[in-house]
Design a protein around this motif. Structure first.
Motif, PDB file in Angstrom:
ATOM      1  N   THR A 199       0.857  -1.183   0.000  1.00 18.52           N
ATOM      2  CA  THR A 199       0.000   0.000   0.000  1.00 18.52           C
ATOM      3  C   THR A 199       0.893   1.232   0.000  1.00 18.52           C
ATOM      4  O   THR A 199       2.012   1.209   0.539  1.00 18.52           O
ATOM      5  CB  THR A 199      -0.956   0.031   1.212  1.00 18.52           C
ATOM      6  OG1 THR A 199      -0.202   0.095   2.420  1.00 18.52           O
ATOM      7  CG2 THR A 199      -1.855  -1.191   1.231  1.00 18.52           C
ATOM      8  N   ALA A 200       0.395   2.301  -0.607  1.00 18.58           N
ATOM      9  CA  ALA A 200       1.232   3.493  -0.738  1.00 18.58           C
ATOM     10  C   ALA A 200       0.398   4.729  -1.005  1.00 18.58           C
ATOM     11  O   ALA A 200      -0.781   4.648  -1.345  1.00 18.58           O
ATOM     12  CB  ALA A 200       2.228   3.294  -1.883  1.00 18.58           C
TER      13      ALA A 200
ATOM     14  N   GLU B 228       0.434   8.020  -3.511  1.00 15.12           N
ATOM     15  CA  GLU B 228       0.986   8.482  -4.778  1.00 15.12           C
ATOM     16  C   GLU B 228       1.581   9.884  -4.606  1.00 15.12           C
ATOM     17  O   GLU B 228       1.155  10.644  -3.745  1.00 15.12           O
ATOM     18  CB  GLU B 228      -0.110   8.513  -5.828  1.00 15.12           C
ATOM     19  CG  GLU B 228      -0.726   7.134  -6.074  1.00 15.12           C
ATOM     20  CD  GLU B 228      -2.086   7.218  -6.714  1.00 15.12           C
ATOM     21  OE1 GLU B 228      -2.235   6.688  -7.819  1.00 15.12           O
ATOM     22  OE2 GLU B 228      -2.996   7.831  -6.106  1.00 15.12           O
TER      23      GLU B 228
ATOM     24  N   HIS C 215       6.520   7.090  -4.841  1.00 13.84           N
ATOM     25  CA  HIS C 215       5.419   6.841  -3.910  1.00 13.84           C
ATOM     26  C   HIS C 215       5.976   6.812  -2.488  1.00 13.84           C
ATOM     27  O   HIS C 215       7.189   6.741  -2.287  1.00 13.84           O
ATOM     28  CB  HIS C 215       4.739   5.497  -4.233  1.00 13.84           C
ATOM     29  CG  HIS C 215       5.654   4.329  -4.027  1.00 13.84           C
ATOM     30  ND1 HIS C 215       6.506   3.883  -5.009  1.00 13.84           N
ATOM     31  CD2 HIS C 215       5.867   3.536  -2.954  1.00 13.84           C
ATOM     32  CE1 HIS C 215       7.210   2.867  -4.551  1.00 13.84           C
ATOM     33  NE2 HIS C 215       6.853   2.636  -3.299  1.00 13.84           N
ATOM     34  N   VAL C 216       5.072   6.850  -1.517  1.00 12.78           N
ATOM     35  CA  VAL C 216       5.413   6.660  -0.101  1.00 12.78           C
ATOM     36  C   VAL C 216       4.780   5.338   0.305  1.00 12.78           C
ATOM     37  O   VAL C 216       3.549   5.219   0.354  1.00 12.78           O
ATOM     38  CB  VAL C 216       4.866   7.800   0.785  1.00 12.78           C
ATOM     39  CG1 VAL C 216       5.182   7.530   2.261  1.00 12.78           C
ATOM     40  CG2 VAL C 216       5.426   9.153   0.342  1.00 12.78           C
ATOM     41  N   THR C 217       5.595   4.329   0.557  1.00 12.19           N
ATOM     42  CA  THR C 217       5.068   3.028   0.963  1.00 12.19           C
ATOM     43  C   THR C 217       4.484   3.132   2.364  1.00 12.19           C
ATOM     44  O   THR C 217       5.114   3.671   3.274  1.00 12.19           O
ATOM     45  CB  THR C 217       6.171   1.951   0.948  1.00 12.19           C
ATOM     46  OG1 THR C 217       6.675   1.835  -0.390  1.00 12.19           O
ATOM     47  CG2 THR C 217       5.644   0.599   1.417  1.00 12.19           C
TER      48      THR C 217
ATOM     49  N   GLN D 217      -0.794   4.657   8.483  1.00 14.92           N
ATOM     50  CA  GLN D 217       0.116   3.518   8.346  1.00 14.92           C
ATOM     51  C   GLN D 217      -0.125   2.496   9.443  1.00 14.92           C
ATOM     52  O   GLN D 217      -0.135   1.283   9.182  1.00 14.92           O
ATOM     53  CB  GLN D 217       1.573   3.999   8.364  1.00 14.92           C
ATOM     54  CG  GLN D 217       2.579   2.925   8.033  1.00 14.92           C
ATOM     55  CD  GLN D 217       2.945   2.020   9.189  1.00 14.92           C
ATOM     56  OE1 GLN D 217       2.892   2.412  10.352  1.00 14.92           O
ATOM     57  NE2 GLN D 217       3.314   0.797   8.871  1.00 14.92           N
TER      58      GLN D 217
END
Length: 177
Positions: free
Chosen positions: A6-7, A9, A37-39, A98
């Motif tokens: 999941t991330a 954008e 992206h940011v995981t 998160q």
């Protein structure tokens, strides 16, 4: 078996600004801007039943959108640099999102994530990069700061088995209120 994560954008205008940081570092394999992206949570290689369970569990997320800012460029690996990244400025809404992803994935039977969450955007993977050259690169570009941008959704990405850096495919998108 799909490899999932999941991330968040990165908007095209911010990705364009980040892409200006590319170059000037021998041994760097730069990530294409469309894959920035940011995981949030690496799920890994799972069978199709677990992939469906993960996608369904993520439907339970009911959170508000928020703003993010990228603040600084750094490296992972200390004396053996392995990646260059743009750091994400501390944000409680991001941390809570998160943590919810982590709880949901554990609830469906996935093992806990082994690493502490350090939100970032990977810009380059390094192979045999000299620490001094990395330090020189960071001294010129380390003070990068993006404009704030709105996060209005998160996505479930799949990736093919590769060395990293894409290509990624959006399997599902989950809007934030």
């Amino acid at each position: 078996m799909p490899r999932l994560f999941t991330a968040l954008e990165i908007p095209a205008n911010v990705a364009g600004t980040l892409s200006m940081l590319r170059g000037g570092l021998p041994g760097a394999r730069w990530i294409d801007p469309e894959f920035y992206h940011v995981t949030l949570r690496f799920i890994g290689d799972v069978d199709h039943a677990m992939a469906r369970d993960a996608a369904a569990a993520l439907d339970e997320v009911d959170r508000f959108g928020f703003d993010l800012t990228l603040d600084g460029v750094d490296q992972f690996g200390n004396n053996k640099p392995r990646a260059i990244f743009a750091a994400v400025k501390a944000n409680s809404a991001l941390i809570e999102l998160q943590a919810e992803h982590e709880r949901l994935m554990k609830r469906i039977g996935l093992p806990p994530e082994g690493r502490n969450f350090r939100p970032h955007v990977t810009l380059a993977r390094l192979r045999d990069a000299a620490p001094r050259q990395v330090a020189d690169y960071l001294s010129l570009r380390g003070y990068f700061r993006s404009p704030s941008f709105e996060v209005s959704r998160f996505v479930l990405y799949s990736s093919r088995d590769s060395v990293g850096g894409g290509p990624y495919r959006v399997e599902a998108a989950y809007p934030l209120m």
